[in-house]
Scaffold this active site. Structure first.
Site, PDB file in Angstrom:
ATOM      1  CE  LYS A  35      73.625  41.070  30.696  1.00  0.00           C
ATOM      2  NZ  LYS A  35      73.146  40.636  32.037  1.00  0.00           N
ATOM      3  NE  ARG A 130      72.586  41.367  39.947  1.00  0.00           N
ATOM      4  CZ  ARG A 130      73.070  40.874  38.819  1.00  0.00           C
ATOM      5  NH1 ARG A 130      74.343  41.055  38.506  1.00  0.00           N
ATOM      6  NH2 ARG A 130      72.321  40.181  37.990  1.00  0.00           N
ATOM      7  CE1 TYR A 260     105.484  54.259  27.313  1.00  0.00           C
ATOM      8  CE2 TYR A 260     103.689  52.878  26.504  1.00  0.00           C
ATOM      9  CZ  TYR A 260     104.428  54.048  26.445  1.00  0.00           C
ATOM     10  OH  TYR A 260     104.119  54.999  25.519  1.00  0.00           O
ATOM     11  CG  MET A 308      96.131  54.001  23.841  1.00  0.00           C
ATOM     12  SD  MET A 308      96.101  55.788  23.631  1.00  0.00           S
ATOM     13  CE  MET A 308      95.928  56.342  25.301  1.00  0.00           C
TER      14      MET A 308
HETATM   15  C1  LIG Z   1      72.936  39.267  31.808  1.00  0.00           C
HETATM   16  C2  LIG Z   1      71.795  38.480  32.330  1.00  0.00           C
HETATM   17  C3  LIG Z   1      71.559  37.183  31.864  1.00  0.00           C
HETATM   18  C4  LIG Z   1      72.507  36.467  30.928  1.00  0.00           C
HETATM   19  O1  LIG Z   1      73.587  35.971  31.662  1.00  0.00           O
HETATM   20  P1  LIG Z   1      74.742  35.057  30.990  1.00  0.00           P
HETATM   21  O2  LIG Z   1      75.592  34.673  32.117  1.00  0.00           O
HETATM   22  O3  LIG Z   1      75.435  35.941  30.015  1.00  0.00           O
HETATM   23  O4  LIG Z   1      74.044  33.939  30.341  1.00  0.00           O
HETATM   24  C5  LIG Z   1      70.434  36.530  32.310  1.00  0.00           C
HETATM   25  N1  LIG Z   1      69.591  37.115  33.188  1.00  0.00           N
HETATM   26  C6  LIG Z   1      69.795  38.354  33.677  1.00  0.00           C
HETATM   27  C7  LIG Z   1      68.850  38.928  34.646  1.00  0.00           C
HETATM   28  C8  LIG Z   1      70.908  39.072  33.267  1.00  0.00           C
HETATM   29  O5  LIG Z   1      71.115  40.300  33.752  1.00  0.00           O
END
Ligand SMILES: *Cc1c(COP(=O)(O)O)cnc(C)c1O
Length: 365
Positions: A35, A130, A260, A308
């Protein structure tokens, strides 16, 4: 000459980390999580680096389709499932597995007419609160899915909130597993399971059918902790190295200030190096003074505010440092978890935030 900032993606390290995940998976199949543009590494590159995975998991439907177009033929899992009815024919057409985590998704599935069956991961909320059905509701959700002709295999899935902590005061993994087992038992038939993220794979030894490692495949650790639970201690290799150069040097006297807000004041005579990398490249602006940076192989630290396009480092104790000296912000020689820890974040956020303007190259070493 282009600006000297460059991210190098190490494909062999991706393969190495995948093998490490497989070794910790106790025979489970591995979804390599890609992802967020493969945690900033690039989807197509990750597809090659993780060619040996059993499947790829992500949350973006369009990127999942892209993986098919790029030639990925093994399973693909949408970790958040689908977002509206129009995603369902796409999932059927491209053979995308999807998580099913709420009643609204079940209603959309019930109303859909699909040309091919889709495989689903039925998500149980075991305390993270969640996504997912509560253990009480999961059997009902299962029964409704099982009755649909266009649902193929159903895998039971949950996600751990604290798998990276040795002794969490809240919601330890064992408590989530008790709830999971109760929900699983209520279904009345044994389903394949998908349980562990990276922390689960590295620190717990659960039997399951699938694991879902992400960060460990990119050479980071879930907790970012140094020492016994560092990426190095787990035998993981960095997959992204962010390098730049010193583009300017200032020799300043005690009492002079830098950057800055003039936040930094020199206590003695020091040598300041200016690095071509700033928050518009993905380097965290909130990184404080002392955040580690490697210059010509020597560890030094940030001074002043990150701007930046530039950040400043202390070169006083880096012998021979000058304009053109090599700088490593994170990656090989400078663990991303250490930089993240100093900046009050996690390696995940640094990788994912690598900005589009940073050129990316691949290396096999
Ligand atoms: C992102 C995600 C993972 C991977 O998690 P890591 O901590 O990067 O290993 C696994 N399962 C779900 C449902 C996720 O959203």
């Amino acid at each position: 000459m282009p600006r000297p900032l460059l991210a190098t993606i190490h494909l062999d390290a991706m393969q190495h980390n995948l093998a490490r995940a497989r070794a910790g998976a106790r025979g489970a199949k591995v979804w390599a999580v890609v992802k967020a543009n493969a945690y900033g590494h690039g989807l197509e590159r990750a597809m090659r680096g993780f060619a040996g995975a059993d499947g790829l998991a992500l949350v973006e439907v369009d990127y999942a389709v892209r993986l098919r177009e790029l030639g990925w033929t093994k399973p693909i899992l949408l970790l958040e499932g689908f977002f509206d009815a129009s995603d369902l024919p796409v999932m059927a057409q491209y053979g995308l597995n999807g998580s099913v985590h709420c009643e609204e998704q079940i209603a959309l599935l019930a109303a859909a007419r699909l040309p091919h069956a889709i495989d689903v991961h039925l998500k149980m909320n075991t305390g993270m609160n969640r996504l997912g059905f509560t253990p009480d509701a999961v059997a009902g959700a299962y029964a409704r899915l099982r009755a649909m002709p266009h649902i193929g295999t159903i895998t039971l899935m949950t996600h751990f909130a604290n798998a990276d902590e040795a002794a969490p005061t809240r919601l330890p993994l064992e408590q989530q597993m008790l709830r999971f087992e109760a929900g699983a038992a209520s279904i009345g038939t044994s389903l394949p399971r998908s349980l562990c993220n990276s922390a689960g794979v590295l620190l717990h030894h659960l039997d399951s059918d699938w694991v879902r490692p992400g960060i460990m495949l990119y050479g980071g650790t879930p907790s970012g902790a140094p020492g016994g639970t560092s990426a190095q201690a787990f035998g993981l290799l960095p997959t992204m190295t962010l390098r730049s150069s010193i583009i300017g040097v200032q020799d300043i006297a005690a009492g002079e200030v830098v950057g800055y807000g003039s936040r930094y004041e020199a206590a003695g005579n020091i040598k300041v190096g200016v690095v071509a990398c700033g928050y518009a490249d993905g380097y965290p602006r909130h990184a404080p003074e002392g955040t580690p940076v490697l210059v010509d192989g020597v560890r030094t630290g940030l001074i002043g505010r990150v701007s930046m396009d530039m950040l400043m480092v202390d070169l006083t104790h880096v012998p021979g440092a000058k304009v053109g000296s090599a700088v490593t912000l994170w990656g090989q020689g400078m663990p991303i978890d250490e930089v993240a820890l100093a900046a009050g974040t996690i390696g995940y956020e640094l990788m994912c935030a690598l900005a589009p303007r940073v050129p990316v190259v691949e290396a096999t070493q």
